[in-house]
Design a protein around this motif. Structure first.
Motif, PDB file in Angstrom:
ATOM      1  N   SER A   7       0.844  -1.191   0.000  1.00 50.95           N
ATOM      2  CA  SER A   7       0.000   0.000   0.000  1.00 50.95           C
ATOM      3  C   SER A   7       0.879   1.240   0.000  1.00 50.95           C
ATOM      4  O   SER A   7       1.845   1.326   0.754  1.00 50.95           O
ATOM      5  CB  SER A   7      -0.885   0.030   1.249  1.00 50.95           C
ATOM      6  OG  SER A   7      -1.655  -1.141   1.352  1.00 50.95           O
ATOM      7  N   VAL A   8       0.529   2.213  -0.827  1.00 52.83           N
ATOM      8  CA  VAL A   8       1.280   3.464  -0.924  1.00 52.83           C
ATOM      9  C   VAL A   8       0.477   4.563  -0.251  1.00 52.83           C
ATOM     10  O   VAL A   8      -0.695   4.774  -0.579  1.00 52.83           O
ATOM     11  CB  VAL A   8       1.537   3.837  -2.399  1.00 52.83           C
ATOM     12  CG1 VAL A   8       2.247   5.180  -2.499  1.00 52.83           C
ATOM     13  CG2 VAL A   8       2.332   2.742  -3.089  1.00 52.83           C
ATOM     14  N   TYR A   9       1.105   5.254   0.697  1.00 49.19           N
ATOM     15  CA  TYR A   9       0.442   6.346   1.412  1.00 49.19           C
ATOM     16  C   TYR A   9       1.003   7.670   0.930  1.00 49.19           C
ATOM     17  O   TYR A   9       2.210   7.852   0.854  1.00 49.19           O
ATOM     18  CB  TYR A   9       0.633   6.183   2.923  1.00 49.19           C
ATOM     19  CG  TYR A   9      -0.152   4.995   3.408  1.00 49.19           C
ATOM     20  CD1 TYR A   9      -1.495   5.125   3.720  1.00 49.19           C
ATOM     21  CD2 TYR A   9       0.418   3.734   3.463  1.00 49.19           C
ATOM     22  CE1 TYR A   9      -2.241   4.024   4.104  1.00 49.19           C
ATOM     23  CE2 TYR A   9      -0.323   2.634   3.853  1.00 49.19           C
ATOM     24  CZ  TYR A   9      -1.649   2.781   4.172  1.00 49.19           C
ATOM     25  OH  TYR A   9      -2.391   1.703   4.541  1.00 49.19           O
ATOM     26  N   PHE A  48      -8.389   7.448  -6.728  1.00 47.86           N
ATOM     27  CA  PHE A  48      -8.770   8.846  -6.778  1.00 47.86           C
ATOM     28  C   PHE A  48      -8.663   9.420  -5.369  1.00 47.86           C
ATOM     29  O   PHE A  48      -8.576   8.673  -4.386  1.00 47.86           O
ATOM     30  CB  PHE A  48     -10.194   8.997  -7.325  1.00 47.86           C
ATOM     31  CG  PHE A  48     -10.280   8.823  -8.815  1.00 47.86           C
ATOM     32  CD1 PHE A  48      -9.912   9.855  -9.669  1.00 47.86           C
ATOM     33  CD2 PHE A  48     -10.714   7.628  -9.361  1.00 47.86           C
ATOM     34  CE1 PHE A  48      -9.976   9.696 -11.040  1.00 47.86           C
ATOM     35  CE2 PHE A  48     -10.789   7.460 -10.731  1.00 47.86           C
ATOM     36  CZ  PHE A  48     -10.425   8.502 -11.575  1.00 47.86           C
ATOM     37  N   PRO A  49      -8.693  10.741  -5.214  1.00 43.15           N
ATOM     38  CA  PRO A  49      -8.550  11.359  -3.885  1.00 43.15           C
ATOM     39  C   PRO A  49      -9.623  10.889  -2.902  1.00 43.15           C
ATOM     40  O   PRO A  49     -10.707  10.456  -3.307  1.00 43.15           O
ATOM     41  CB  PRO A  49      -8.712  12.852  -4.164  1.00 43.15           C
ATOM     42  CG  PRO A  49      -8.498  13.028  -5.613  1.00 43.15           C
ATOM     43  CD  PRO A  49      -8.863  11.733  -6.270  1.00 43.15           C
ATOM     44  N   PRO A  50      -9.332  10.987  -1.596  1.00 47.48           N
ATOM     45  CA  PRO A  50     -10.290  10.565  -0.579  1.00 47.48           C
ATOM     46  C   PRO A  50     -11.637  11.274  -0.688  1.00 47.48           C
ATOM     47  O   PRO A  50     -12.657  10.720  -0.287  1.00 47.48           O
ATOM     48  CB  PRO A  50      -9.616  10.930   0.743  1.00 47.48           C
ATOM     49  CG  PRO A  50      -8.184  11.078   0.430  1.00 47.48           C
ATOM     50  CD  PRO A  50      -8.086  11.459  -1.015  1.00 47.48           C
ATOM     51  N   GLY A  79      -7.266  12.258   7.801  1.00 47.28           N
ATOM     52  CA  GLY A  79      -5.847  12.219   8.126  1.00 47.28           C
ATOM     53  C   GLY A  79      -5.046  13.062   7.167  1.00 47.28           C
ATOM     54  O   GLY A  79      -5.553  13.524   6.139  1.00 47.28           O
ATOM     55  N   LYS A  80      -3.776  13.258   7.506  1.00 51.04           N
ATOM     56  CA  LYS A  80      -2.885  14.035   6.650  1.00 51.04           C
ATOM     57  C   LYS A  80      -2.339  13.189   5.504  1.00 51.04           C
ATOM     58  O   LYS A  80      -1.827  13.725   4.538  1.00 51.04           O
ATOM     59  CB  LYS A  80      -1.734  14.610   7.475  1.00 51.04           C
ATOM     60  CG  LYS A  80      -2.195  15.648   8.466  1.00 51.04           C
ATOM     61  CD  LYS A  80      -1.027  16.235   9.223  1.00 51.04           C
ATOM     62  CE  LYS A  80      -1.543  17.270  10.210  1.00 51.04           C
ATOM     63  NZ  LYS A  80      -0.449  17.907  10.926  1.00 51.04           N
ATOM     64  N   GLU A  81      -2.421  11.865   5.643  1.00 53.23           N
ATOM     65  CA  GLU A  81      -2.018  10.951   4.581  1.00 53.23           C
ATOM     66  C   GLU A  81      -3.170  10.013   4.294  1.00 53.23           C
ATOM     67  O   GLU A  81      -4.023   9.776   5.146  1.00 53.23           O
ATOM     68  CB  GLU A  81      -0.798  10.134   5.001  1.00 53.23           C
ATOM     69  CG  GLU A  81       0.464  10.929   5.136  1.00 53.23           C
ATOM     70  CD  GLU A  81       1.661  10.063   5.477  1.00 53.23           C
ATOM     71  OE1 GLU A  81       1.476   8.978   6.060  1.00 53.23           O
ATOM     72  OE2 GLU A  81       2.775  10.472   5.152  1.00 53.23           O
ATOM     73  N   HIS A  82      -3.202   9.501   3.074  1.00 48.21           N
ATOM     74  CA  HIS A  82      -4.266   8.577   2.699  1.00 48.21           C
ATOM     75  C   HIS A  82      -3.709   7.524   1.742  1.00 48.21           C
ATOM     76  O   HIS A  82      -2.636   7.698   1.167  1.00 48.21           O
ATOM     77  CB  HIS A  82      -5.437   9.330   2.060  1.00 48.21           C
ATOM     78  CG  HIS A  82      -5.041  10.074   0.826  1.00 48.21           C
ATOM     79  ND1 HIS A  82      -4.530  11.342   0.863  1.00 48.21           N
ATOM     80  CD2 HIS A  82      -5.061   9.714  -0.475  1.00 48.21           C
ATOM     81  CE1 HIS A  82      -4.260  11.741  -0.380  1.00 48.21           C
ATOM     82  NE2 HIS A  82      -4.572  10.773  -1.202  1.00 48.21           N
ATOM     83  N   LEU A  83      -4.459   6.454   1.622  1.00 43.01           N
ATOM     84  CA  LEU A  83      -4.090   5.403   0.685  1.00 43.01           C
ATOM     85  C   LEU A  83      -4.222   5.957  -0.724  1.00 43.01           C
ATOM     86  O   LEU A  83      -5.293   6.408  -1.127  1.00 43.01           O
ATOM     87  CB  LEU A  83      -5.001   4.183   0.878  1.00 43.01           C
ATOM     88  CG  LEU A  83      -4.724   2.985  -0.005  1.00 43.01           C
ATOM     89  CD1 LEU A  83      -3.340   2.418   0.258  1.00 43.01           C
ATOM     90  CD2 LEU A  83      -5.779   1.910   0.232  1.00 43.01           C
ATOM     91  N   GLY A  84      -3.121   5.968  -1.447  1.00 46.34           N
ATOM     92  CA  GLY A  84      -3.125   6.538  -2.789  1.00 46.34           C
ATOM     93  C   GLY A  84      -3.101   5.497  -3.884  1.00 46.34           C
ATOM     94  O   GLY A  84      -3.479   5.759  -5.018  1.00 46.34           O
TER      95      GLY A  84
END
Length: 122
Positions: A7-9, A48-50, A79-84
């Motif tokens: 998974s890439v964050y 796509f974005p959160p 959050g400040k990061e998300h699954l991308g």
């Protein structure tokens, strides 16, 4: 062979400028080609974005066939990061999967998580 999810964050915000993004994407494509050549690549995708997410959950957390399902705009977790994005790979063991994950992390320059998939679920 076991399967693993890489998974890439990525941080919130826009897409990097082309002069930053293009070399990263070349490196990612090179790792993907290496995964495919080694027979380790199964599947990969970007998300796509959160803000495009939709969250579905049982009303009041009740676990019943008759429970109402509530629909809300996502993401599920702020959050400040998300699954991308993610890549599913085949590897003999966790050490091999971590080696592939390290190559992905170097290429994409973002944090990655490597997690085994449970057998029988794919």
């Amino acid at each position: 062979m076991n399967q693993y999810l890489i998974s890439v964050y990525q941080p919130e915000g826009g897409v990097p400028e082309p002069e930053v993004l293009e070399p990263i994407m070349r490196d990612v494509e090179a790792v993907t080609a290496e995964l495919k050549e080694a027979g380790a690549w199964v599947f990969a995708a970007g998300l796509f974005p959160p803000s495009t997410a939709t969250v579905l959950r049982l009303k009041d957390g009740k676990d019943s066939k008759d429970s109402e399902v509530l629909t809300t705009d996502g993401p599920y977790v702020e959050g400040k990061e998300h699954l991308g994005g993610f890549t599913v790979i085949r590897a003999a063991d966790l050490d091999e999967a971590l080696a592939w994950g390290a190559k992905v992390a170097r290429a994409i320059t973002l944090p990655v998580e490597v997690r085994p998939l449970q057998s029988g679920t794919c």
